[in-house]
Design a protein around this motif. Structure first.
Motif, short mmCIF file in Angstrom:
data_model
loop_
_atom_site.label_atom_id
_atom_site.label_comp_id
_atom_site.label_asym_id
_atom_site.label_seq_id
_atom_site.Cartn_x
_atom_site.Cartn_y
_atom_site.Cartn_z
N THR A 1 -36.04 22.11 -20.28
CA THR A 1 -36.52 23.37 -20.86
C THR A 1 -35.52 24.51 -20.72
O THR A 1 -35.64 25.51 -21.42
N ASP B 1 -41.54 16.28 -18.69
CA ASP B 1 -40.29 16.14 -17.96
C ASP B 1 -39.06 16.44 -18.81
O ASP B 1 -37.92 16.22 -18.39
N SER B 2 -39.26 16.94 -20.05
CA SER B 2 -38.13 17.29 -20.92
C SER B 2 -37.42 18.55 -20.42
O SER B 2 -38.03 19.42 -19.80
N LYS C 1 -28.86 17.90 -23.81
CA LYS C 1 -30.12 17.97 -23.07
C LYS C 1 -31.33 18.25 -23.96
O LYS C 1 -32.46 18.21 -23.50
N SER C 2 -31.07 18.54 -25.24
CA SER C 2 -32.18 18.80 -26.16
C SER C 2 -31.74 18.50 -27.59
O SER C 2 -30.66 18.92 -28.02
N ASP C 3 -32.57 17.76 -28.32
CA ASP C 3 -32.38 17.49 -29.75
C ASP C 3 -31.07 16.80 -30.11
O ASP C 3 -30.55 16.97 -31.22
N VAL D 1 -39.59 11.31 -27.26
CA VAL D 1 -38.31 11.95 -27.55
C VAL D 1 -38.11 11.93 -29.06
O VAL D 1 -38.14 10.86 -29.68
N ARG E 1 -41.86 21.19 -26.09
CA ARG E 1 -41.34 19.88 -25.68
C ARG E 1 -42.43 18.83 -25.77
O ARG E 1 -43.61 19.11 -25.49
N SER E 2 -42.07 17.62 -26.14
CA SER E 2 -43.06 16.55 -26.24
C SER E 2 -43.57 16.11 -24.87
O SER E 2 -44.76 15.88 -24.68
N ARG E 3 -42.64 16.04 -23.92
CA ARG E 3 -42.99 15.53 -22.59
C ARG E 3 -42.79 16.60 -21.53
O ARG E 3 -41.91 17.46 -21.64
#
Length: 269
Positions: A66, A63-64, A242-244, A207, A59-61
């Motif tokens: 997981t 707080d992303s 929630k992702s991508d 993001v 993850r980049s951040r």
């Protein structure tokens, strides 16, 4: 070339499909997605593998999103495989995860950034599961022969390679379609990841962006040059995934796309 338990429609001349959400967000939405894809792929006689990451480690951040919990997500994958009688695939990120994930899914996927990690490849191979290795954005197609060798020399001949584009500058990817026939020369099935190859990484926001409008272009070209399978992340509400979400295909667009791709496949065989 494919030896995957529970894989249906293998008697057809179609490509096979790995599709599902980027991450397992919950049981209800996962079942909603798989139910719709199974109906489409059964109608079109496309061999289908459900894809869902039980955990997102890259993850980049901080707080992303997981994941919803390893065991909880893996049990959802197990339920999908059992209730729909289809194979499932999920990512692993460390050697210690291989045996754990293998107890729930049929295929272990090695993320692109980790495709050179020898211990991870060997651990995945030794589970006896099919191993899908994603080509690193930083590697040539030719160099993926060494990843294949690591799995095979660890006693497992069931290897898939997946292309997901090449790094182009700092914030873009491009696809070199010459890599598909080159990797097929290793005598393993080759898949084109039509969604991650359209990512725009390293955004200032932290993001990852994407160009989902080009999914059809990438998919058609991949089939035309001989890809054995396609990898497509899809979601009923990509903007709120929630992702991508930025590079996923809206679930409502999947059937129309697959109909077109079946026609392309028919034209080249």
């Amino acid at each position: 070339m494919l030896n995957i338990p529970k894989l249906k429609n293998t008697q057809s001349n179609n490509f096979f499909l790995m599709a599902g959400p980027c991450a397992i967000e919950g049981e209800e939405i996962a079942l909603r997605i798989v139910e719709k894809i199974v109906k489409i792929t059964d109608k079109l006689s496309i061999p289908y593998i459900f894809k869902g990451s039980y955990k997102k480690a890259n993850r980049s951040r901080i707080d992303s999103f997981t994941g919803i919990g390893d065991e909880k997500a893996l049990k959802i994958l197990e339920k999908i495989g059992r209730e729909f009688d289809i194979p499932t695939v999920t990512d692993i990120h460390e050697s210690i995860e291989a045996e754990m994930a293998a107890a729930y899914v049929d295929i272990l996927q090695i993320p692109a950034f980790l495709c050179r990690q020898t211990d991870l490849l060997v651990a995945a191979a030794k589970t006896g599961k099919v191993v899908n290795v994603k080509k690193g954005q930083f590697l040539s197609a030719a160099s993926m022969k060494f990843a294949v060798d690591k799995v095979i020399e660890s006693g497992n001949n069931n290897v898939i390679l997946t292309d997901r584009g090449n790094t182009f500058g700092y914030q873009d990817l491009i696809v070199d379609f010459r890599g598909i026939p080159e990797m097929r020369s290793f005598n393993v099935p080759v898949v084109m990841d039509c969604t991650h190859s359209l990512q725009q990484p390293n955004q200032i926001s932290g993001v990852t962006g994407g160009k989902p409008a080009l999914i059809e272009t990438i998919a058609k070209a991949a089939i035309a040059v001989g890809a054995d399978g396609l990898f497509i992340e899809t979601h009923p509400d990509p903007k709120n995934a929630k992702s991508d979400g930025a590079n996923m295909l809206h679930l409502d667009l999947l059937e129309d796309l697959l109909v077109k791709l079946v026609r392309v496949r028919e034209a080249i065989i």
